[in-house]
Write an enzyme that holds these catalytic residues in place. Structure first.
Site, short mmCIF file in Angstrom:
data_model
loop_
_atom_site.label_atom_id
_atom_site.label_comp_id
_atom_site.label_asym_id
_atom_site.label_seq_id
_atom_site.Cartn_x
_atom_site.Cartn_y
_atom_site.Cartn_z
N GLN A 26 71.99 -21.25 24.64
CA GLN A 26 72.51 -21.19 26.00
C GLN A 26 71.44 -20.87 27.02
OE1 GLN A 26 74.48 -16.97 26.34
NE2 GLN A 26 74.73 -17.81 24.27
N GLU A 95 75.87 -21.17 30.22
CA GLU A 95 76.68 -19.96 30.38
C GLU A 95 76.68 -19.60 31.86
OE1 GLU A 95 76.50 -15.18 29.39
OE2 GLU A 95 75.17 -16.54 28.32
#
Length: 183
Positions: A26, A95
């Site tokens: 991420q 994210e």
């Protein structure tokens, strides 16, 4: 024989077996208004929210977005715990982090990293046809930092998300020729 495809100072030739199963999972970016950012990443960029995690005691939410085809979406579990495992084991997730109340703070803005002090620069999306993608972005009213014919690096674009983060747009098949002019 090197374990790397290219060479650069500082690379290690050792590849610790303990890292063989590591997955780059991420990139986190702070967002001011989740409604605005989720609309952008789901509608404009075609991403799917695979998991939302709210943390009431700490007053923030995490939105994990992935670029998934309809066929890939079918492989995702409907079970909460299983989807958490899938979310944290998949490569290349975005994210989006929202601290509750930020959307009401008119003075708040985030630094894209592209002005002083420089740091983080951009995320990137490969698209099948950069010209068609940019035409679509134009119709959707997306802000451009750079269009494909502009600047020294022709054939790539940079658009901006609602918080001003840059997103590079490119067509992989065009990159060898485009880069050959500069290398």
């Amino acid at each position: 024989m090197s374990r790397h495809f290219d060479q650069a100072e500082g690379l290690s030739e050792q590849h610790d077996p303990e890292t063989h199963q590591y997955v780059f999972n991420q990139t986190m970016m702070r967002i001011k208004d989740p409604k605005r950012s989720l609309q952008f990443y789901s509608d404009v960029m075609g991403m799917t929210l695979v998991k939302r995690l709210d943390f009431p005691e700490m007053k923030f939410s995490l939105y994990f977005m992935a670029a998934l085809s309809p066929e890939q979406r079918e492989q995702w579990s409907k079970d909460h715990d299983e989807r958490i495992k899938q979310t944290f084991s998949r490569p290349a997730m975005l994210e989006l982090t929202h601290n509750w109340g930020d959307e009401d703070n008119e003075a708040l803005s985030f630094h894209s990293g592209n002005s002083e002090p420089k740091g983080f620069g951009h995320i990137g999306f490969a698209v099948p046809d950069i010209d068609a993608a940019c035409e679509r972005f134009e119709k959707l009213g997306v802000a451009f930092q750079k269009r494909p014919p502009d600047g020294n690096m022709k054939g790539i674009a940079f658009i901006k998300d609602p918080d001003g983060y840059w997103i590079e747009i490119f067509t992989p098949e065009r990159l060898p020729e485009l880069l050959s002019e500069h290398l």
